[in-house]
Design a protein around this motif. Sequence first.
Motif, short mmCIF file in Angstrom:
data_model
loop_
_atom_site.label_atom_id
_atom_site.label_comp_id
_atom_site.label_asym_id
_atom_site.label_seq_id
_atom_site.Cartn_x
_atom_site.Cartn_y
_atom_site.Cartn_z
N ALA A 105 5.72 18.20 5.42
CA ALA A 105 5.73 19.41 6.24
C ALA A 105 4.33 19.99 6.39
O ALA A 105 3.95 20.48 7.47
CB ALA A 105 6.67 20.45 5.63
N LEU A 106 3.54 19.94 5.33
CA LEU A 106 2.18 20.49 5.38
C LEU A 106 1.26 19.62 6.24
O LEU A 106 0.45 20.14 7.01
CB LEU A 106 1.63 20.64 3.97
CG LEU A 106 2.36 21.66 3.09
CD1 LEU A 106 1.89 21.56 1.64
CD2 LEU A 106 2.12 23.08 3.63
N VAL A 107 1.38 18.30 6.10
CA VAL A 107 0.58 17.41 6.95
C VAL A 107 0.96 17.60 8.42
O VAL A 107 0.09 17.64 9.31
CB VAL A 107 0.75 15.95 6.51
CG1 VAL A 107 0.08 15.01 7.52
CG2 VAL A 107 0.16 15.74 5.13
N ARG A 108 2.25 17.73 8.67
CA ARG A 108 2.71 17.96 10.05
C ARG A 108 2.16 19.28 10.59
O ARG A 108 1.73 19.36 11.76
CB ARG A 108 4.24 17.95 10.08
CG ARG A 108 4.83 18.00 11.48
CD ARG A 108 6.30 17.63 11.47
NE ARG A 108 7.08 18.43 10.54
CZ ARG A 108 7.61 17.98 9.40
NH1 ARG A 108 7.42 16.71 9.06
NH2 ARG A 108 8.32 18.77 8.63
N THR A 142 -1.31 21.59 14.73
CA THR A 142 -2.15 22.73 15.09
C THR A 142 -3.61 22.34 15.30
O THR A 142 -4.47 23.20 15.44
CB THR A 142 -2.07 23.83 14.02
OG1 THR A 142 -2.39 23.27 12.73
CG2 THR A 142 -0.68 24.45 13.97
N GLY A 143 -3.89 21.04 15.30
CA GLY A 143 -5.23 20.58 15.61
C GLY A 143 -6.24 20.72 14.49
O GLY A 143 -7.45 20.76 14.74
N PHE A 158 -0.08 13.72 -1.94
CA PHE A 158 -0.42 14.65 -0.87
C PHE A 158 -1.81 14.34 -0.32
O PHE A 158 -2.02 14.30 0.89
CB PHE A 158 -0.35 16.08 -1.39
CG PHE A 158 -0.71 17.13 -0.37
CD1 PHE A 158 -0.11 17.12 0.88
CD2 PHE A 158 -1.62 18.14 -0.67
CE1 PHE A 158 -0.43 18.09 1.83
CE2 PHE A 158 -1.94 19.11 0.26
CZ PHE A 158 -1.34 19.08 1.52
N ALA A 159 -2.79 14.14 -1.23
CA ALA A 159 -4.14 13.80 -0.78
C ALA A 159 -4.13 12.52 0.05
O ALA A 159 -4.80 12.42 1.09
CB ALA A 159 -5.05 13.65 -1.99
N ARG A 211 -5.15 12.15 4.14
CA ARG A 211 -6.18 11.21 4.62
C ARG A 211 -5.57 10.14 5.53
O ARG A 211 -6.21 9.69 6.50
CB ARG A 211 -6.90 10.59 3.44
CG ARG A 211 -7.76 11.61 2.69
CD ARG A 211 -8.61 10.97 1.59
NE ARG A 211 -9.57 11.93 1.05
CZ ARG A 211 -9.52 12.46 -0.17
NH1 ARG A 211 -8.54 12.12 -1.00
NH2 ARG A 211 -10.43 13.33 -0.57
N SER A 212 -4.34 9.74 5.25
CA SER A 212 -3.67 8.75 6.11
C SER A 212 -3.42 9.29 7.51
O SER A 212 -3.32 8.53 8.48
CB SER A 212 -2.35 8.31 5.48
OG SER A 212 -2.56 7.64 4.26
N ALA A 213 -3.33 10.60 7.62
CA ALA A 213 -3.13 11.24 8.92
C ALA A 213 -4.45 11.44 9.66
O ALA A 213 -4.48 12.06 10.74
CB ALA A 213 -2.42 12.58 8.74
#
Length: 646
Positions: free
Chosen positions: A62-65, A70-71, A88-89, A93-95
């Motif tokens: 949810a946080l990565v999304r 939001t750019g 999470f880290a 980075r994968s995103a």
Amino acid sequence: MISTLLIANRGEVAARIARTCDRLGIDYVTVSVDEDRELTYHEGAVATVRLPAASSHLDAAALVRAATETGCDAVHPGYGFLSENAGFARAVRSAGLVFVGPSSRVIETMADKASALRVMADAGVPVLPGTREATDDLDALIRAADDIGYPLIVKPAGGGGGKGMSVVRSRDGLREALASASRTATAAFADGRLHLERYVEHARHIEIQVFGDEFGHAVHLFDRDCSLQRRHQKVIEEAPAPRIPDAVRRKIFDAAVRGTKALNYVGAGTFEFLLVGDEFFFIEMNTRLQVEHTVTEEITGVDLVDWQLRVASGEPLPAVQEEIGYTGASVQVRVYAEDPFRSFLPCPGELTVTHWPDVRIERAFTQSLHVTGGFDPMIAKLVATGATRAEALAAARNACAELRWTGISTNLGFAAHVLASPVVAAAEHDTAYLDRIDPAVEFADPDLLSAFAVAAVLTAPDRATPWSAGAPIGDRAWLDPADHDLGSIDLSVDGRPFTIRVNGYDGEAVLVRADPADPGAVCVRTTDETIEVDSTPCTVRRQGEAWICQVAGVSREVRYAEYRSFGSSAAGPEIRSPMPGTIVRLHVESGAHVEKGQLLGVVEAMKMEHELTATHPGIVTVSAVEGAVVTTDQPIFLIEDRSAAR
């Protein structure tokens, strides 16, 4: 430099990160649950992403999304929650985003306390005996405990902040301590694995702030003393650490920098050591910004969040070791929503600050705050700095006394008392010092002080005609003329009954006693704005049919002529929940025979667990189930006397 940053956290640390972003001209996005929507840092955000529930702060996806939609080009995890979660880290980075912190490999290595000890031992950093693999297998941990020896300390493998930590001195009670720690760790860090370590008595908790960059540079920014902690939860921190020989201090600095380089560490980190005499032992590394980073900033003049953002952007460290110095001393007090006189129970509810002291304050609200039971009980931090340690301690103590608020209880009175201690002034405290302080012994009883204060308000004369029936505040009809004193008033303080005897008025103060045998009366001085009970300042305000009294940092409800038991401290038939929370464990079933002191169940609130025990022997009836949400004073157990049950 980073363009737009997602602040993947809440509360005062989110406000702290936002402040540096504002100064650097970095746009930022915040996340919010219902409890957070009024917090101040949302005002400057270019966007705020609504999360569905409080647990969403632990939802990496949810946080990565939120960041990608939001750019944002970077994510700052703050501290707590997922700040030391390698998954999470890695997801950030994968995103294709920048994670403001070290690599997921380093986080994984150092967040696991067992693997951290292995790596530091290999780097030549002194370590304590303990498990070298974390696990949630309680049987395996119990076997390992026999090899390590007692006393030992139980630590969650995947997080810090003192949550879930406990000292166990023998095999008795180890299994339940492990189970409780695993539950707490799962709730706080989504990781129930545990690590065991030999417990060192009478040690000091010394930590070193370190920084590394991707060019292989590593520096320290001196030390902090975090020994003033209660149940492994830090309360008061200071920088620099006092009373350490220069040669020992240099060795600790060298060990921390050596460990930083061995990890190829990038970003802000903290090495934590136990110091016993001139010996020191590594206990853990926090791969994030620390709650107490403020005191390091105060003495060095370095904005550590600024450094984090620059290093995460690929820049080298802004300074080399020789360019980093410090001056003066700084002390931080964590303001907790808790009641020191009631076993430091969390106190969720409403808080309104009417006056802030003139020191650095880390907070996420201006005046009013709803303190929820779903998060850590820390609500603000007071940071006082001086040219000397003595000046900083005095400024911190004054700040505790000057903060004015209405509503819930806090630890401010307790903190002020600690800061005034000769033991602390001489820097002779250790990590167990606060646990040896019993507020019920070392402080005046706030319940009694509250009763005295309200009795004085009810009977204080007007200035023109002392003790006249026309006094604007008091009501003379409540006095008993047949009494040896001028009269007596029956009051209850949070259900605890008091009979306060009024001796008279000496022209300046109402004279009161709680016991006819007391050799002297207590002076209560009242003015339009203040009340002093035997020189202790109090505030009293009317709320419906009750009076709310605040004294020694805690809040009490006082009523006229009302008696009832409160919580599990009473020896009545009912054992009640002392706070709003969740029943996480039941240890008995209805119909069971229990003995006085036997553990009946556990209530959890604000990530802390409170045990409910039997106040007397008898047959128990259980009126709640595991997982049930309960309110303050809600009956959980009924214990009928054995003889009555036969």
